[in-house]
Motif scaffolding. Structure first.
Motif, PDB file in Angstrom:
ATOM      1  N   UNK A  14      -6.213 -44.284 -80.721  1.00 49.30           N
ATOM      2  CA  UNK A  14      -7.318 -43.594 -81.379  1.00 49.30           C
ATOM      3  C   UNK A  14      -8.548 -43.665 -80.491  1.00 49.30           C
ATOM      4  N   UNK A  15      -9.175 -42.548 -80.300  1.00 50.42           N
ATOM      5  CA  UNK A  15     -10.372 -42.501 -79.472  1.00 50.42           C
ATOM      6  C   UNK A  15     -11.594 -42.959 -80.250  1.00 50.42           C
ATOM      7  N   UNK A  16     -12.677 -43.172 -79.564  1.00 53.21           N
ATOM      8  CA  UNK A  16     -13.904 -43.600 -80.195  1.00 53.21           C
ATOM      9  C   UNK A  16     -14.765 -42.444 -80.660  1.00 53.21           C
ATOM     10  N   UNK A  17     -14.221 -41.229 -80.650  1.00 52.23           N
ATOM     11  CA  UNK A  17     -15.009 -40.053 -80.995  1.00 52.23           C
ATOM     12  C   UNK A  17     -14.912 -39.670 -82.470  1.00 52.23           C
ATOM     13  N   UNK A  18     -14.321 -40.515 -83.306  1.00 51.04           N
ATOM     14  CA  UNK A  18     -14.204 -40.208 -84.729  1.00 51.04           C
ATOM     15  C   UNK A  18     -13.132 -39.185 -85.036  1.00 51.04           C
ATOM     16  N   UNK A  19     -12.233 -38.967 -84.109  1.00 49.09           N
ATOM     17  CA  UNK A  19     -11.176 -37.971 -84.279  1.00 49.09           C
ATOM     18  C   UNK A  19     -10.048 -38.479 -85.155  1.00 49.09           C
ATOM     19  N   UNK A  20      -8.863 -38.115 -84.792  1.00 46.27           N
ATOM     20  CA  UNK A  20      -7.683 -38.435 -85.577  1.00 46.27           C
ATOM     21  C   UNK A  20      -7.297 -39.895 -85.359  1.00 46.27           C
ATOM     22  N   UNK A  21      -7.635 -40.743 -86.312  1.00 46.82           N
ATOM     23  CA  UNK A  21      -7.409 -42.181 -86.184  1.00 46.82           C
ATOM     24  C   UNK A  21      -6.440 -42.676 -87.247  1.00 46.82           C
ATOM     25  N   UNK A  22      -5.554 -43.530 -86.833  1.00 42.97           N
ATOM     26  CA  UNK A  22      -4.594 -44.142 -87.741  1.00 42.97           C
ATOM     27  C   UNK A  22      -4.864 -45.633 -87.770  1.00 42.97           C
ATOM     28  N   UNK A  23      -4.855 -46.215 -88.965  1.00 44.57           N
ATOM     29  CA  UNK A  23      -4.991 -47.659 -89.111  1.00 44.57           C
ATOM     30  C   UNK A  23      -3.720 -48.211 -89.722  1.00 44.57           C
ATOM     31  N   UNK A  24      -3.334 -49.401 -89.269  1.00 42.29           N
ATOM     32  CA  UNK A  24      -2.106 -50.051 -89.723  1.00 42.29           C
ATOM     33  C   UNK A  24      -2.451 -51.426 -90.265  1.00 42.29           C
ATOM     34  N   UNK A  25      -1.846 -51.775 -91.385  1.00 46.29           N
ATOM     35  CA  UNK A  25      -1.964 -53.124 -91.940  1.00 46.29           C
ATOM     36  C   UNK A  25      -0.578 -53.756 -91.890  1.00 46.29           C
ATOM     37  N   UNK A  26      -0.409 -54.729 -91.004  1.00 44.20           N
ATOM     38  CA  UNK A  26       0.879 -55.383 -90.834  1.00 44.20           C
ATOM     39  C   UNK A  26       0.914 -56.783 -91.410  1.00 44.20           C
ATOM     40  N   UNK A  27      -0.127 -57.174 -92.125  1.00 44.76           N
ATOM     41  CA  UNK A  27      -0.196 -58.532 -92.661  1.00 44.76           C
ATOM     42  C   UNK A  27       0.286 -58.631 -94.110  1.00 44.76           C
ATOM     43  N   UNK A  28       0.788 -57.558 -94.660  1.00 41.67           N
ATOM     44  CA  UNK A  28       1.203 -57.553 -96.065  1.00 41.67           C
ATOM     45  C   UNK A  28       2.632 -58.060 -96.208  1.00 41.67           C
ATOM     46  N   UNK A  29       2.925 -58.760 -97.291  1.00 42.85           N
ATOM     47  CA  UNK A  29       4.284 -59.273 -97.480  1.00 42.85           C
ATOM     48  C   UNK A  29       5.281 -58.147 -97.731  1.00 42.85           C
ATOM     49  N   UNK A  30       6.255 -58.028 -96.880  1.00 42.32           N
ATOM     50  CA  UNK A  30       7.395 -57.117 -97.025  1.00 42.32           C
ATOM     51  C   UNK A  30       7.097 -55.642 -96.827  1.00 42.32           C
ATOM     52  N   UNK A  31       5.876 -55.261 -96.429  1.00 41.37           N
ATOM     53  CA  UNK A  31       5.567 -53.858 -96.185  1.00 41.37           C
ATOM     54  C   UNK A  31       4.610 -53.712 -95.004  1.00 41.37           C
ATOM     55  N   UNK A  32       4.600 -52.510 -94.442  1.00 45.65           N
ATOM     56  CA  UNK A  32       3.620 -52.115 -93.436  1.00 45.65           C
ATOM     57  C   UNK A  32       2.942 -50.873 -94.008  1.00 45.65           C
ATOM     58  N   UNK A  33       1.612 -50.880 -94.057  1.00 45.95           N
ATOM     59  CA  UNK A  33       0.873 -49.758 -94.623  1.00 45.95           C
ATOM     60  C   UNK A  33       0.099 -49.042 -93.520  1.00 45.95           C
ATOM     61  N   UNK A  34      -0.015 -47.722 -93.645  1.00 45.70           N
ATOM     62  CA  UNK A  34      -0.827 -46.953 -92.704  1.00 45.70           C
ATOM     63  C   UNK A  34      -1.737 -46.015 -93.493  1.00 45.70           C
TER      64      UNK A  34
END
Length: 60
Positions: A14-34
């Protein structure tokens, strides 16, 4: 699903220009969220760890 404990990190592609950004949360029990970082209160996709690994492998 309660995502209140999610620790979100932005994709390294993801660039720093506020464009198309994806965030991932990998700290959750038994799931990965985006989510879209522009809409943090919007919809979230939730994957099992094996589904997430398959998804990431298909991108490589």
């Amino acid at each position: 699903m309660d995502l209140s404990i999610a620790v979100w990190r932005k994709s390294s592609f993801s660039g720093g220009n506020g464009g198309q950004c994806v965030e991932v949360a990998g700290n959750l029990p038994s799931v990965v969220a985006i989510r879209d970082s522009k809409f943090p209160d919007g919809p979230t996709l939730v994957f099992s760890p094996s589904e997430w690994r398959s998804f990431v492998a298909s991108l490589k």
